[in-house]
Design a protein around this motif. Structure first.
Motif, PDB file in Angstrom:
ATOM      1  N   LEU A  60      42.225  27.303  17.160  1.00 34.03           N
ATOM      2  CA  LEU A  60      41.954  26.560  18.390  1.00 34.03           C
ATOM      3  C   LEU A  60      41.504  25.158  18.352  1.00 34.03           C
ATOM      4  O   LEU A  60      40.611  24.753  17.395  1.00 34.03           O
ATOM      5  N   PRO A  61      41.980  24.259  19.099  1.00 33.16           N
ATOM      6  CA  PRO A  61      41.774  22.872  19.117  1.00 33.16           C
ATOM      7  C   PRO A  61      40.545  22.529  19.902  1.00 33.16           C
ATOM      8  O   PRO A  61      40.225  21.505  20.318  1.00 33.16           O
TER       9      PRO A  61
ATOM     10  N   VAL B 299      33.924  31.554  20.601  1.00 31.39           N
ATOM     11  CA  VAL B 299      35.108  31.533  19.523  1.00 31.39           C
ATOM     12  C   VAL B 299      34.736  30.118  18.985  1.00 31.39           C
ATOM     13  O   VAL B 299      34.797  29.187  19.821  1.00 31.39           O
ATOM     14  N   PRO B 300      34.493  29.846  17.737  1.00 31.27           N
ATOM     15  CA  PRO B 300      34.350  28.495  17.124  1.00 31.27           C
ATOM     16  C   PRO B 300      35.581  27.548  17.089  1.00 31.27           C
ATOM     17  O   PRO B 300      36.978  28.232  17.102  1.00 31.27           O
ATOM     18  N   TYR B 301      35.191  26.164  17.408  1.00 32.79           N
ATOM     19  CA  TYR B 301      36.549  25.205  16.975  1.00 32.79           C
ATOM     20  C   TYR B 301      37.162  25.429  15.638  1.00 32.79           C
ATOM     21  O   TYR B 301      36.536  26.039  14.759  1.00 32.79           O
ATOM     22  N   GLY B 302      38.355  25.564  15.753  1.00 26.23           N
ATOM     23  CA  GLY B 302      39.271  25.594  14.576  1.00 26.23           C
ATOM     24  C   GLY B 302      39.669  27.042  13.968  1.00 26.23           C
ATOM     25  O   GLY B 302      40.218  27.313  13.181  1.00 26.23           O
ATOM     26  N   PHE B 303      39.479  28.012  14.939  1.00 28.85           N
ATOM     27  CA  PHE B 303      39.314  29.463  14.504  1.00 28.85           C
ATOM     28  C   PHE B 303      40.633  30.040  15.107  1.00 28.85           C
ATOM     29  O   PHE B 303      41.237  29.687  15.932  1.00 28.85           O
ATOM     30  N   GLY B 304      41.304  30.716  14.164  1.00 24.74           N
ATOM     31  CA  GLY B 304      42.533  31.499  14.387  1.00 24.74           C
ATOM     32  C   GLY B 304      42.808  32.328  13.154  1.00 24.74           C
ATOM     33  O   GLY B 304      42.623  32.328  12.147  1.00 24.74           O
TER      34      GLY B 304
ATOM     35  N   GLN C  30      40.321  23.298   6.809  1.00 28.12           N
ATOM     36  CA  GLN C  30      39.628  22.080   7.572  1.00 28.12           C
ATOM     37  C   GLN C  30      38.333  21.519   6.597  1.00 28.12           C
ATOM     38  O   GLN C  30      37.642  22.277   5.766  1.00 28.12           O
ATOM     39  N   LEU C  31      38.291  20.250   6.714  1.00 34.54           N
ATOM     40  CA  LEU C  31      37.073  19.681   6.093  1.00 34.54           C
ATOM     41  C   LEU C  31      35.986  19.194   7.093  1.00 34.54           C
ATOM     42  O   LEU C  31      36.633  18.341   7.924  1.00 34.54           O
TER      43      LEU C  31
ATOM     44  N   ILE D  70      34.494  23.122   3.234  1.00 31.83           N
ATOM     45  CA  ILE D  70      35.612  23.224   3.248  1.00 31.83           C
ATOM     46  C   ILE D  70      36.034  24.747   3.686  1.00 31.83           C
ATOM     47  O   ILE D  70      35.109  25.495   3.066  1.00 31.83           O
ATOM     48  N   GLY D  71      36.901  24.930   4.491  1.00 30.52           N
ATOM     49  CA  GLY D  71      37.358  26.310   5.029  1.00 30.52           C
ATOM     50  C   GLY D  71      38.322  26.543   6.102  1.00 30.52           C
ATOM     51  O   GLY D  71      39.069  25.561   6.228  1.00 30.52           O
ATOM     52  N   THR D  72      38.060  27.661   6.854  1.00 31.80           N
ATOM     53  CA  THR D  72      39.071  27.967   7.739  1.00 31.80           C
ATOM     54  C   THR D  72      38.698  27.977   9.495  1.00 31.80           C
ATOM     55  O   THR D  72      39.591  28.244  10.021  1.00 31.80           O
ATOM     56  N   SER D  73      37.398  27.456   9.498  1.00 29.69           N
ATOM     57  CA  SER D  73      37.188  27.304  10.975  1.00 29.69           C
ATOM     58  C   SER D  73      36.018  26.436  10.712  1.00 29.69           C
ATOM     59  O   SER D  73      35.227  26.050   9.837  1.00 29.69           O
ATOM     60  N   SER D  74      35.290  25.988  12.047  1.00 28.09           N
ATOM     61  CA  SER D  74      34.004  25.392  11.996  1.00 28.09           C
ATOM     62  C   SER D  74      32.965  26.141  11.878  1.00 28.09           C
ATOM     63  O   SER D  74      31.794  25.539  11.746  1.00 28.09           O
TER      64      SER D  74
END
Lengths: 686, 306
Positions: free
Chosen positions: A522-523, A563-568, A607-608, A670-674
């Motif tokens: 999700l952007p 649902v957080p930013y950057g999640f999928g 994501q960083l 660093i990881g996979t969502s915000s």
């Protein structure tokens, strides 16, 4: 890219020389579009449409100077009918977090523009939606400035690789639709510099050769006349070498103010420039120096691009197999799985199984709004067609869901149920006016003024019919965030499909049935309540943009998102470990290992984020400062390294009017969502 | 006697539909590619669309969808019905040729109510029936217009499902398979291993065959066999004087007891009652003999429905 800024600057002397021998009238003629309003209207009535052919501006035949030939976007090339490749909208491409893919799309768009005879792409839209209700949100990549800058730059590089001028729009603060011709946006200096302008600067730094000014006003001044935005910031501070063009027809309101304010080109008709501008120069209201500067900018750019190659681009490139495959690839990578209770997805498609598809949007060719970004492809695969093809041995039954009892009966007899719900061009998109005759695209659209959720009947459908069959998925169609909390418990899986383009139905089905493993992120953030987002008065003459919006606002206020930013989600599992962070002279470096621990090949977007909790000023808890999409085969692992220049950690000090780097300890994630639960944390000190 | 027949409908040469009024005695289970609109002008008829059957009374209207197995039989009342059989091509969607439509329109069952009163459909059907009786060129054009209006009304005013195919042209074969299955059952209903035999003949496993039949006819092999046997029994009961146990044997019911039980369950009456009274709505009334209907009466009835 051949036509870099350096390369273009090399044309300055020749441009000066040519401009030096032009009459005032000739110079001014370079500065505006040459299609008449009437020609535009004829196009629309003649079974054609807005921008059916590239729109010309300037050009001097006797000097061999070609006109600018404008082709709109960003969903593809707007020209022609039944031909162009229709990609997923930018929001869907933003969800791929794949700059390499966006660059390839840029190249493909560039090739089609060349085949149409055009030389400028007006479809690099990078406005930041202050609130996701903005009707044209689908044309941009997401809510996050850093991400917008990266994705927009990728498109610029791709388009200009084919020696087509990339035009970045709409500069600036253009994220309200209904009020776009009258609203004056205001904000404080830090908001301007840190939130609404950095993505424009990023695209300029990546070589964009053209900028389109927006319709709206900023601090009471028309953006198309804006001395501060156009002259001071863009041309002086950022050292932009290209030219500015106005948004179409209503982008400038006054000849003198526009010319003095830094407007180089009136688009796409000559209404306030042309004779009126010549007269203003003769009267001394506009210095001829201004005209020379604009003429040189336009001349230099057009010379550089039109002389860069002699390649012939055949018409057969338009909508060719390779480009359509790219549209499909973008949809596959962008569509985002945001809920998958008990792993209901992927669905099985056994021979003879019954798949029930509910919701009128399933049976609709729906690639987005009907405004200036509408692309006219040869065909569009609907979600229903995609499902029938992918599950060709199953029985695929569609019903619009308007009779709930009937829909329940169908659902109860089905092996799986797919709801296709959301929006079309009537619900959101470019909006001209209530009086359609004055619009040049005939669109309705507008902002989502009433709600950011689904239509009442769709919510009722999911709430009533969802519980009948737990083997269910909701496919959401729309250009930006759609609220889900009112109904998300009533359905097994939720797939955000955006407007996925001409092959969107194919990609949706491939993901539903597991042929493709979803990898979109999700952007934007999905809040629990609309009131968690900034408030906007959509029909207004003034709107203040606060410093915080989106995920940064929720996180600052300690509000958990839905649902957080950057999640999928993916159909496989990824483990992120061995995070390592270091600071160099000019940049920070973060790395980690990503292991695909599941049994299906997949892709993850690493994501960083950088945190500013020790800041001496008010700053977000953390901000996205890097990302990388990686494909990892089942049971394999990859090392991912992401760097971020220290420049991007600065804040803008309005007192000193300088970007300043704080010397303190920063958090880094660093990881996979915000969501912090999806991130590995470290710290570094500067 | 062949009961599960595929009915090849001969359309009018002037337009893709067949329009007629008739009095129904018994129309055994059959299916066709056409959509069939029926309007009861007088009396009542029984419409069987497995697994449901309903009594359609005067003024009731129903649409039988394409490729749906159905049957009709008279009640004790005289009946006159209007039929409009519409070719599948009329329903072709030029934007998506891979779609088939299933409309919900049946005023007697009224399970899924249309978005306008049934009167809209009744009036249009009656108009089509009346125009058909005319001989002028204007009648011909009027019928064409009304047929398209009828289809527009179905799309706009009924709830309908779309069956979306991957490639409909490749599924023509599927219909041929259905026809083969129905023919085979018709000829071999007495066999104890009919399901197995069918599977090997068609090349499907039992589960696939089950799904296939459900999809196309909403019936299982067993249900098809039973209704076929019942139909044969009904024929023998009413047209011969054979003893009931002979009929039970001839129709392969095994023994009298099974025959009695199944017959009663399926028809609501015992074999003896059926032989005496037929399968009637009002069983106390005398069965009336078949009467040829008068065309003029049909026209008058249709006029009344406008």
């Amino acid at each position: 890219m051949k036509c870099t800024k350096k390369y273009r600057i090399a044309y300055t002397d020749r441009a000066k020389e040519i401009v030096g021998r032009l009459t005032l009238e000739q110079k001014v003629s370079l500065m505006s579009g040459s299609i008449s309003l009437n020609d535009m209207l004829v196009d629309m009535q003649d079974n054609k449409h807005y921008n059916y052919n590239p729109y010309p501006a300037g050009g001097i035949a006797e000097e061999g100077i070609q006109p600018v030939l404008f082709c709109d976007g960003p969903r593809g090339v707007v020209c022609g009918k039944g031909k162009s490749t229709c990609y997923p909208v930018s929001m869907c491409r933003g969800a791929t977090f794949d700059t390499e893919l966006e660059e390839r799309i840029g190249k493909a768009i560039g090739r089609e523009i060349r085949a149409y005879g055009g030389n400028l792409f007006g479809g690099v839209c990078i406005n930041l939606p202050y609130n996701p209700g903005w009707g044209r949100g689908q044309e941009t990549y997401g809510e996050e400035s850093f991400h917008l800058g990266q994705m927009g730059s990728a498109l610029v590089r791709g388009v200009q690789e084919e020696n087509v001028i990339a035009c970045v729009k709409h500069y600036a603060f253009n994220s309200m639709e209904i009020s776009r011709f009258k609203v004056s946006v205001d904000c404080d200096k830090r908001t301007e510099r840190e939130v609404y302008l950095p993505h424009f600067k990023e695209c300029i730094d990546n070589g964009a050769a053209c900028v389109m000014s927006s319709y709206n006003l900023y601090k009471g001044t028309q953006c198309g006349h804006h001395d501060y935005l156009l002259n001071k910031v863009l041309k002086e501070e950022w050292d932009f070498d290209g030219f500015v063009m106005s948004d179409f027809v209503w982008g400038i309101r006054d000849t003198v103010e526009a010319a003095n304010g830094g407007q180089d080109m009136e688009m796409c008709c000559t209404l306030l420039f042309g004779d009126k501008l010549v007269e203003a120069v003769r009267d001394g209201r506009v210095p001829e120096e201004k005209i020379d500067q604009s003429a040189i900018r336009i001349m230099r750019t057009i010379l550089a691009f039109t002389e860069a190659d002699n390649r012939i681009y055949d018409k057969s490139l338009i909508g060719c197999k390779e480009h359509v495959a790219l549209a499909l690839e973008a949809a596959r990578r962008g569509i985002t799985l945001i809920q998958n209770k008990n792993n209901v997805l992927p669905f099985k498609k056994d021979k003879g199984s019954r798949i029930v598809v509910l919701g009128k949007l399933a049976n609709k060719e729906n690639t987005g709004d009907y405004g200036s970004s509408r692309v006219y492809p040869d065909y569009v695969v609907t979600p229903l067609q995609g499902i029938a093809r992918e599950a060709s041995e199953s029985e695929v039954i569609f019903n619009d869901g308007s009779n709930l009892e009937h829909a329940k009966r169908l659902a109860s007899e089905a092996d799986c149920v797919v709801f296709v719900v959301g929006y079309d061009h009537d619900d959101e998109g470019e909006y001209v006016s209530e009086d359609k005759s004055s619009g040049y695209t005939g669109s309705i659209g507008g902002d989502r003024v009433d709600s950011l959720g689904l239509h009442r009947d769709e919510i009722e459908l999911i709430r009533e019919v969802g519980p009948v069959n737990s083997n269910s998925a909701a496919v959401l169609i729309g250009g930006n965030m759609i609220m889900i909390d009112e109904w998300k418990d009533c359905v097994g899986a939720i797939l955000m499909a955006y407007y996925p383009g001409m092959e969107g139905g194919t990609a949706i089905a491939e993901i539903l049935f597991g042929k493709v493993n979803p990898s979109g992120k999700l952007p934007f953030v999905i809040p629990v309540k609309e009131s968690d987002l900034p408030r906007v008065n959509w029909d207004t003459t003034s709107q203040y943009y606060e410093y915080y919006h989106g995920y940064a606002k929720l996180e600052k206020e300690g509000i958990a998102p839905s649902v957080p930013y950057g999640f999928g989600l993916s159909y496989t599992d990824f483990k992120v470990y061995d995070a390592d962070f270091s600071v160099g002279k000019d940049e920070i470096t973060a790395s980690c290992k990503v292991k695909n621990t599941g049994s299906m090949d997949g892709a993850e977007v690493i994501q960083l984020y950088v945190g500013f909790s020790n800041s001496g000023v008010d700053r977000p808890v953390k901000l996205l400062r890097g990302f990388k999409r990686v494909e990892v085969k089942a049971k394999k692992e990859k090392k991912v390294t992401i760097t971020c220049p220290l420049e991007k950690l600065k804040y803008y000090n309005p007192e000193t009017e300088q970007w300043e780097l704080e010397h303190m300890e920063y958090e880094v994630y660093i990881g996979t969502s915000s969501d912090n639960r999806d991130l590995l944390k470290g710290t570094f000190r500067i | 006697m062949s009961s599960y027949i595929y009915e090849a409908i001969e359309h009018d040469k002037r337009f893709p539909a067949k329009i007629f009024t008739t009095s129904i005695g018994k129309s055994s289970y059959h299916w066709h590619y056409d959509y069939e609109m029926m309007l009861v002008l007088k009396g009542s008829v029984i419409l069987n669309i497995f697994p449901e059957s309903c009594i359609m009374k005067t003024g009731d209207i129903a649409l039988v969808n394409s490729k749906t197995v159905h049957g009709l039989s008279k009640t004790n009342e005289d009946n006159i019905c209007l039929f409009i059989q519409l070719k599948q091509e009329l329903f072709e969607n030029w934007q998506d040729k891979n779609q088939n439509y299933r409309y919900y329109l049946n005023s007697a069952v009224n399970k899924v109510e249309p978005k306008v009163p049934y009167a809209t459909f009744i009036r249009n059907a009656a108009l089509i029936g009346l125009e058909y009786e005319g001989k002028h060129l204007s009648n011909f054009y009027r019928i064409k217009a009304l047929l398209y209006t009828l289809i527009a009304d179905l799309f706009e005013y009924t709830h309908y499902d779309i069956r979306e195919y991957s490639d409909k042209s490749a599924t023509v074969e599927e219909s041929d398979t259905l026809l083969k299955i129905l023919e085979y059952i018709d000829l071999n209903y007495y066999s104890d291993n009919i399901t197995e035999e069918l599977c090997s003949m068609i090349g499907m496993c039992e589960k696939t065959l089950y799904r296939f039949l459900k999809r196309h006819t909403d019936l299982t092999v067993k249900e098809l066999v039973i209704s076929l046997k019942i139909e044969k029994a009904q024929f023998l009961l009413s047209s011969t004087e054979k003893p009931i146990n002979t009929i039970a044997h001839e129709c392969c019911f095994g023994n009298d007891k099974t025959f009695y039980r199944i017959f009663k369950k399926e028809t609501g009456v015992t074999p003896m009652e059926y032989r005496l009274h037929g399968s009637n709505v009002e069983k106390n009334k005398q069965v009336q003999g078949y009467l040829s209907f008068s065309k003029n009466e049909a026209i008058e009835l249709m006029k009344r429905m406008l």
